[in-house]
Structures are given as C-alpha cells and as structure tokens.
Design an enzyme around this catalytic site. Sequence first.
Site, PDB file in Angstrom:
ATOM      1  N   SER A   1     -76.625  23.132  -7.440  1.00 36.37           N
ATOM      2  CA  SER A   1     -77.672  24.017  -6.934  1.00 36.37           C
ATOM      3  C   SER A   1     -77.445  24.290  -5.459  1.00 36.37           C
ATOM      4  O   SER A   1     -76.633  23.637  -4.810  1.00 36.37           O
ATOM      5  CB  SER A   1     -79.042  23.383  -7.133  1.00 36.37           C
ATOM      6  OG  SER A   1     -79.194  22.311  -6.218  1.00 36.37           O
ATOM      7  N   LYS A   2     -78.196  25.257  -4.967  1.00 43.07           N
ATOM      8  CA  LYS A   2     -78.119  25.638  -3.558  1.00 43.07           C
ATOM      9  C   LYS A   2     -78.123  24.424  -2.645  1.00 43.07           C
ATOM     10  O   LYS A   2     -77.487  24.409  -1.603  1.00 43.07           O
ATOM     11  CB  LYS A   2     -79.343  26.487  -3.211  1.00 43.07           C
ATOM     12  CG  LYS A   2     -79.043  27.967  -3.124  1.00 43.07           C
ATOM     13  CD  LYS A   2     -80.228  28.670  -2.518  1.00 43.07           C
ATOM     14  CE  LYS A   2     -80.012  30.172  -2.550  1.00 43.07           C
ATOM     15  NZ  LYS A   2     -81.201  30.909  -2.257  1.00 43.07           N
ATOM     16  N   ARG A   3     -78.903  23.435  -3.043  1.00 46.29           N
ATOM     17  CA  ARG A   3     -79.070  22.252  -2.187  1.00 46.29           C
ATOM     18  C   ARG A   3     -77.756  21.530  -1.897  1.00 46.29           C
ATOM     19  O   ARG A   3     -77.612  20.865  -0.880  1.00 46.29           O
ATOM     20  CB  ARG A   3     -80.058  21.289  -2.826  1.00 46.29           C
ATOM     21  CG  ARG A   3     -81.380  21.247  -2.080  1.00 46.29           C
ATOM     22  CD  ARG A   3     -82.250  20.170  -2.628  1.00 46.29           C
ATOM     23  NE  ARG A   3     -82.303  20.260  -4.087  1.00 46.29           N
ATOM     24  CZ  ARG A   3     -82.618  19.264  -4.869  1.00 46.29           C
ATOM     25  NH1 ARG A   3     -82.881  18.096  -4.361  1.00 46.29           N
ATOM     26  NH2 ARG A   3     -82.654  19.425  -6.177  1.00 46.29           N
TER      27      ARG A   3
ATOM     28  N   GLY B   1     -75.145  22.743  -1.028  1.00 44.95           N
ATOM     29  CA  GLY B   1     -74.537  23.336   0.169  1.00 44.95           C
ATOM     30  C   GLY B   1     -73.233  24.069  -0.097  1.00 44.95           C
ATOM     31  O   GLY B   1     -72.710  24.727   0.771  1.00 44.95           O
TER      32      GLY B   1
END
Length: 484
Positions: A254-256, A258
């Site tokens: 996910s976006k998290r 990075g």
Amino acid sequence: MKIRTRYAPSPTGRMHVGNLRSALYEFLIAKHAGGDFMLRIEDTDQERFVEGAVDIIYRTMEKTGLKHDEGPDKDGGYGPYVQSERMKTGIYMKYAKELVEKGEAYYCFCDKERLDTLKTSVVDGKEITVYDKHCLHLSKEEVEANLAAGKPYVIRQNNPTTGTTTFHDELYGDITVDNSELDDMILIKSDGYPTYNFANVIDDHTMNITHVVRGNEYLSSSPKYVRLYEALGWEVPKYIHLPLITDENHKKLSKRSGHASFEDLLEQGFISEAIVNYIALLGWSPEDNREIFSLDELIKEFDYHRINKSPSVFDIQKLRWMNGEYIKAMDFDKFYEEALPYIKEVIKKDLDLKKIANMIKTRIETYCDIKDHIDFFEELPEYDIHMYEHKKMKTDLDSSLKVLEEVLPILEGIDDYSNDNLYKTLLEYVEKNGYKNGFVMWPIRTAVSGKQMTPGGATELMEILGKDESLKRIRKGIELLKNR
Ligand code: GLU
C-alpha cells in the site's frame, strides 16, 4: 483468432505497482502471441477521478515501453477508448435496458434512507449494501410511472438466489459460487454513469478483448460478470487473475510502504527498465532461474501459464540489487546523462564530474545512492580520528600522523596530480620505506575523504580534488592527529 488484451486503468493518481504489473502482463501476453494491446481509460467513477492522472498513465506507459496498439490517442476502430465518452454514445444504457427486458436487471428507486436500513457486507475491501430485491417486485406500470415522474433510479443486476454459478480462470481453474452470495450489484448509477462492474463487461466484449488480466481482488466479482456475459449471449473472455502483491510484512502493498507506485520508485532513483524487469517477476518466473530480462526478452519468454497463484512479496532490496545490475550494464554516456542531475545536486565546485560519475557507476544501486558516495568531494565531513586505525592495514594514530607528515612535502613538491603520477610518487615512498601499500594509502584516503568507504582509492580521489584541496585536507588530518 488474434489475441487482444487491454490495460484499463482508472485515473485516480499515481500508478500503483499492482496496476503496472497488470499492464505489463497484458502487454506481454498480447505481444508474445503477436496480438494487440489496448489502452482504455476507466473514468466512470467521477468521485475518484484525479486531475492529471490521465497524463500520469500516458507518461508511465511511454517510460516503461508498454506501447499500446490502440487507445484514446490511437484509434483502432473500437473507440471511443475513454469510458465517459463511451457513455455518451448510449452503449451502456442500451445493454442495461436489454438486460431489463430479459429480466436479468431491474430499475431500483430505493432512496438512501431505505438502503441505509439494509444489511451491509464487505466485497473487494469495500462495504456494500446487500440489496433485498425490493424493487424487483414493482410492476411494469409502477416502474413506468416512477420514470415518468423523474424519480431517481439505478439499474441493478438481477441475480438468482438459488443454484450456483461457475466460471473459469486460467490460473485458478473452475470456480463455483452459490448464487445466494451474489449481490444485485448496480449496473447504472443514479448519475447515469455505468459502474465499473458493468462497464468492464460491455467494453471488454464490444472491444473484442480475448484475455482479461487483473488483480485477484476482482475474483469475487467475476461470477457476476460471467452472468452478464451469459445473459447477453456473449462469449466470456479468458480470465487471468493475478496474485496479491504484499510488502515485506506480508501485508497488501500500500501507499504506506512508500514504494507502492512507479513514480515513488523513480523518485527513489530506480530506473524504468529495472522496475519493469523486477515487476515482471512479481508473480511470474521463467523455466530457468534467470532474472535479468529486457522487455523484448520478456516478450519472447512470457508464457502466462507460468504465472504464480501465491502472493508475491515486493522486496525492495532485491529491486535495489537488480537496479544496480542495470546501472553497471548501462552505457556510460547514458549513465552520465541520467546521473548528472543527482551529482550536480551535491557538487557545486568545479570538479571533473565525468570522472566522478565513472567512479560511482559500479558502486551504486540507485541514483539516490549517489549523494552518500560523493558528498565528501564537495566538503570534507567532520570525522572521527579513530578512522585512521585499521587493523588489517596495521595503521594507528601515530603511524598515520607519521605517514601524513612525511608524504606532505612530497605531495607539495609535485604538480602533476593525475592518478598515475600520484600513485607512482607514493609507491616510491612506500618502497623506499619498506611499507605495505595500505599502511600509507589508508591514512591518506582517510584524510582526503573523511570517510570509511569511498568510491575510489586515495590517488583517484586526489586527482579529482586537485592539488590545493588535497593538501589542505592532508594538513587538516595532521592537525587533527596532532591535537588529539
Ligand atoms: N479500472 C480498473 C482498475 O483500475 C480495471 C480493472 C480491470 O482490469 O478490469 O482497477
């Protein structure tokens, strides 16, 4: 029959690694078989639309080399290729009405208050209302009266509540679900737009798509799609659902994390070819254990039957390694051109940047590593004098001081600061004193770089720094060692 695949991104932002993998596999499946690869923009979800996201899609396709044969910018006779434009042709409404006629779909006039009282369930990570078929039971007259009165409506699929539906996935095989699990999903929304769930079926069929490749988050919806194909009397395309991509902690990438999008990776100094190569291996492997493939080689090798079903872990270290291999193999001029902005960000002095680039080419894994490798050229960092101590080189603080003090006048006495001449000069000193090379080079390299690791040896660094700066740094080393 000619294979036709499509990449059908929704313009919602950056291009996620999972989307790029779908695009790549669709491209490879088509090209491997001499087929056509098409681009279709799925912009029917107006709430998720992000300004500029369509440009990101084009830029990514261009940069990765995934050239489409057909798309909004390249008519192949199946246009329009943008769903909002397709909607204006009335195509979705036409088929929705046909389904209503056949009893496979129905108008629903339920308002938000009523829907809020219904059960919800989670499908594809999204919470949906499980509709209770309330409006299925409206009479034809009631429906017509509501429509005439301009009452807002949606059109829903009418799924049976008993029996089963079976569909085939090229990787997962036959999958059978109980029809009671199939929600009466919305086909046409109250704003007149089709849902993705409806549009993908209409478009894949009318655009003659033979192989549909997508993430396995769509697996659970596929029985509903298959029912639509069958209701319309259409042949179901081949489905290939791709395994989940997880992060290092085995959670969905996910976006998290990075590094979940192509743009993130470019910003982190990865090169496009390496990213594409790495992503190809996220769920697919060749017969041998080969790992480095150009796009052309992938086209040749890509047999979709070898796609894996188990989740693939996005391993950033592995990508770093692969990227480093690409940089090593890169033609120097190209490398120089690409590395230059990163070098210039750090080096403001008038130094030979080509030499610096040449020195780091085999040592970095990403362009963003460049800074750490070369920042000492610009400015000598503060450093710990214990760096002068090196067991293997047999150096300590005293020996280093002695060596630096002795080589200083020698280095002051020469003007040719080429690597060759510096090396020759220092070698004479080494031999005259019966030292080992490292015994002399280690303290010099420490003094001129202030670093434990450098992209070159002492004399290579001095060649770039030049006489004045090299001597200045050696004098500084002497001072530090004296004043300890
Ligand atoms: N627009 C969908 C997405 O971006 C496409 C899925 C599909 O390939 O059918 O996820």
